[in-house]
Motif scaffolding. Structure first.
Motif, PDB file in Angstrom:
ATOM      1  N   CYS A  39       3.814  -5.620 118.091  1.00  0.00           N
ATOM      2  CA  CYS A  39       3.116  -6.884 118.374  1.00  0.00           C
ATOM      3  C   CYS A  39       4.032  -8.085 118.165  1.00  0.00           C
ATOM      4  O   CYS A  39       4.012  -9.029 118.963  1.00  0.00           O
ATOM      5  CB  CYS A  39       1.853  -7.016 117.527  1.00  0.00           C
ATOM      6  SG  CYS A  39       0.532  -5.920 118.053  1.00  0.00           S
ATOM      7  N   THR A  40       4.819  -8.046 117.095  1.00  0.00           N
ATOM      8  CA  THR A  40       5.782  -9.123 116.854  1.00  0.00           C
ATOM      9  C   THR A  40       6.767  -9.226 118.011  1.00  0.00           C
ATOM     10  O   THR A  40       7.051 -10.327 118.503  1.00  0.00           O
ATOM     11  CB  THR A  40       6.540  -8.883 115.530  1.00  0.00           C
ATOM     12  OG1 THR A  40       5.595  -8.789 114.468  1.00  0.00           O
ATOM     13  CG2 THR A  40       7.518  -9.998 115.240  1.00  0.00           C
ATOM     14  N   ALA A  41       7.271  -8.080 118.469  1.00  0.00           N
ATOM     15  CA  ALA A  41       8.205  -8.076 119.600  1.00  0.00           C
ATOM     16  C   ALA A  41       7.539  -8.606 120.867  1.00  0.00           C
ATOM     17  O   ALA A  41       8.157  -9.355 121.630  1.00  0.00           O
ATOM     18  CB  ALA A  41       8.742  -6.663 119.830  1.00  0.00           C
ATOM     19  N   ALA A  42       6.280  -8.245 121.081  1.00  0.00           N
ATOM     20  CA  ALA A  42       5.568  -8.718 122.277  1.00  0.00           C
ATOM     21  C   ALA A  42       5.391 -10.239 122.245  1.00  0.00           C
ATOM     22  O   ALA A  42       5.632 -10.915 123.259  1.00  0.00           O
ATOM     23  CB  ALA A  42       4.212  -8.025 122.391  1.00  0.00           C
ATOM     24  N   VAL A  43       4.993 -10.760 121.100  1.00  0.00           N
ATOM     25  CA  VAL A  43       4.803 -12.216 120.975  1.00  0.00           C
ATOM     26  C   VAL A  43       6.128 -12.946 121.201  1.00  0.00           C
ATOM     27  O   VAL A  43       6.191 -13.942 121.944  1.00  0.00           O
ATOM     28  CB  VAL A  43       4.185 -12.574 119.600  1.00  0.00           C
ATOM     29  CG1 VAL A  43       4.260 -14.075 119.335  1.00  0.00           C
ATOM     30  CG2 VAL A  43       2.742 -12.087 119.527  1.00  0.00           C
ATOM     31  N   LEU A  44       7.194 -12.465 120.586  1.00  0.00           N
ATOM     32  CA  LEU A  44       8.498 -13.110 120.748  1.00  0.00           C
ATOM     33  C   LEU A  44       9.019 -12.970 122.182  1.00  0.00           C
ATOM     34  O   LEU A  44       9.653 -13.887 122.705  1.00  0.00           O
ATOM     35  CB  LEU A  44       9.504 -12.540 119.747  1.00  0.00           C
ATOM     36  CG  LEU A  44       9.231 -12.897 118.286  1.00  0.00           C
ATOM     37  CD1 LEU A  44      10.197 -12.168 117.368  1.00  0.00           C
ATOM     38  CD2 LEU A  44       9.295 -14.406 118.066  1.00  0.00           C
ATOM     39  N   SER A  45       8.725 -11.845 122.822  1.00  0.00           N
ATOM     40  CA  SER A  45       9.122 -11.668 124.227  1.00  0.00           C
ATOM     41  C   SER A  45       8.401 -12.662 125.119  1.00  0.00           C
ATOM     42  O   SER A  45       8.997 -13.236 126.034  1.00  0.00           O
ATOM     43  CB  SER A  45       8.819 -10.242 124.698  1.00  0.00           C
ATOM     44  OG  SER A  45       9.640  -9.322 124.038  1.00  0.00           O
ATOM     45  N   LEU A  46       7.122 -12.869 124.869  1.00  0.00           N
ATOM     46  CA  LEU A  46       6.363 -13.849 125.656  1.00  0.00           C
ATOM     47  C   LEU A  46       6.872 -15.266 125.409  1.00  0.00           C
ATOM     48  O   LEU A  46       6.953 -16.077 126.336  1.00  0.00           O
ATOM     49  CB  LEU A  46       4.871 -13.741 125.343  1.00  0.00           C
ATOM     50  CG  LEU A  46       4.192 -12.470 125.857  1.00  0.00           C
ATOM     51  CD1 LEU A  46       2.764 -12.378 125.327  1.00  0.00           C
ATOM     52  CD2 LEU A  46       4.219 -12.402 127.374  1.00  0.00           C
ATOM     53  N   ALA A  47       7.244 -15.574 124.167  1.00  0.00           N
ATOM     54  CA  ALA A  47       7.808 -16.895 123.857  1.00  0.00           C
ATOM     55  C   ALA A  47       9.130 -17.088 124.595  1.00  0.00           C
ATOM     56  O   ALA A  47       9.382 -18.149 125.175  1.00  0.00           O
ATOM     57  CB  ALA A  47       7.995 -17.055 122.352  1.00  0.00           C
ATOM     58  N   ALA A  48       9.975 -16.057 124.588  1.00  0.00           N
ATOM     59  CA  ALA A  48      11.254 -16.145 125.302  1.00  0.00           C
ATOM     60  C   ALA A  48      11.013 -16.294 126.806  1.00  0.00           C
ATOM     61  O   ALA A  48      11.713 -17.053 127.484  1.00  0.00           O
ATOM     62  CB  ALA A  48      12.097 -14.900 125.022  1.00  0.00           C
ATOM     63  N   LEU A  49      10.018 -15.594 127.314  1.00  0.00           N
ATOM     64  CA  LEU A  49       9.684 -15.680 128.737  1.00  0.00           C
ATOM     65  C   LEU A  49       9.232 -17.091 129.114  1.00  0.00           C
ATOM     66  O   LEU A  49       9.550 -17.587 130.199  1.00  0.00           O
ATOM     67  CB  LEU A  49       8.583 -14.665 129.067  1.00  0.00           C
ATOM     68  CG  LEU A  49       8.164 -14.535 130.520  1.00  0.00           C
ATOM     69  CD1 LEU A  49       9.315 -14.040 131.378  1.00  0.00           C
ATOM     70  CD2 LEU A  49       6.976 -13.584 130.630  1.00  0.00           C
ATOM     71  N   ALA A  50       8.525 -17.754 128.208  1.00  0.00           N
ATOM     72  CA  ALA A  50       8.068 -19.120 128.473  1.00  0.00           C
ATOM     73  C   ALA A  50       9.238 -20.088 128.560  1.00  0.00           C
ATOM     74  O   ALA A  50       9.182 -21.082 129.282  1.00  0.00           O
ATOM     75  CB  ALA A  50       7.090 -19.562 127.384  1.00  0.00           C
ATOM     76  N   VAL A  51      10.316 -19.789 127.835  1.00  0.00           N
ATOM     77  CA  VAL A  51      11.482 -20.672 127.807  1.00  0.00           C
ATOM     78  C   VAL A  51      12.473 -20.335 128.911  1.00  0.00           C
ATOM     79  O   VAL A  51      13.053 -21.223 129.528  1.00  0.00           O
ATOM     80  CB  VAL A  51      12.175 -20.588 126.420  1.00  0.00           C
ATOM     81  CG1 VAL A  51      13.474 -21.375 126.399  1.00  0.00           C
ATOM     82  CG2 VAL A  51      11.236 -21.057 125.330  1.00  0.00           C
TER      83      VAL A  51
END
Length: 142
Positions: A39-51
């Motif tokens: 879940c932590t990896a998924a959240v951080l992946s989505l944050a990176a995707l937003a940037v």
């Protein structure tokens, strides 16, 4: 050269993450630790995707369906690394993982699997695997 640098960072991160995940699993449970890590990896992946966007999900329709399941292997990897480190020492577990990775990568190269270019598996690669296995046995000796 960047490939070597990224590979070194990945290896370092995998070793540290494996031990961290194992200790977390010993505290809260293996499946619970895996869920938290994923879940932590998924959240951080989505944050990176937003940037940063370097591709398009629209191209997913043209991608071979088998490649969609790489995330499943992330689940397998996280849990089996934690279980391996728990039963072995981090050094022995990571060494066995590296030998397994190298062997499977060599098979993928030799057979040209998953869209890879064929790379012959010559005697020097067998020798390298043998040396790595010997090294793990030396680490295991007390």
């Amino acid at each position: 050269m960047l490939g070597v640098i990224f590979s070194v960072i990945a290896g370092m991160a995998m070793s540290v993450q494996g031990v961290m995940n194992t200790r977390l699993g010993q505290s809260i449970g293996t499946t619970e630790a895996n869920a938290l890590v994923q879940c932590t990896a998924a959240v951080l992946s989505l944050a990176a995707l937003a940037v940063y966007r370097g591709g398009s999900f629209a191209a997913l329709a043209e991608t071979e369906k088998i490649y969609w399941f790489g995330g499943v292997l992330g689940l397998v990897i996280t849990i089996t690394v934690m279980l391996g480190i728990k039963d072995l020492s981090p050094t022995v577990s990571i060494s066995v993982i590296l030998i397994s990775q190298l062997t499977v990568a060599a098979i993928i190269d030799a057979l040209g699997l998953l869209g890879s270019e064929k790379v012959p598996f010559v005697w020097t690669k067998f020798a390298g695997l043998g040396l790595m296995i010997g090294g793990v046995l030396l680490f295991k000796c007390k």
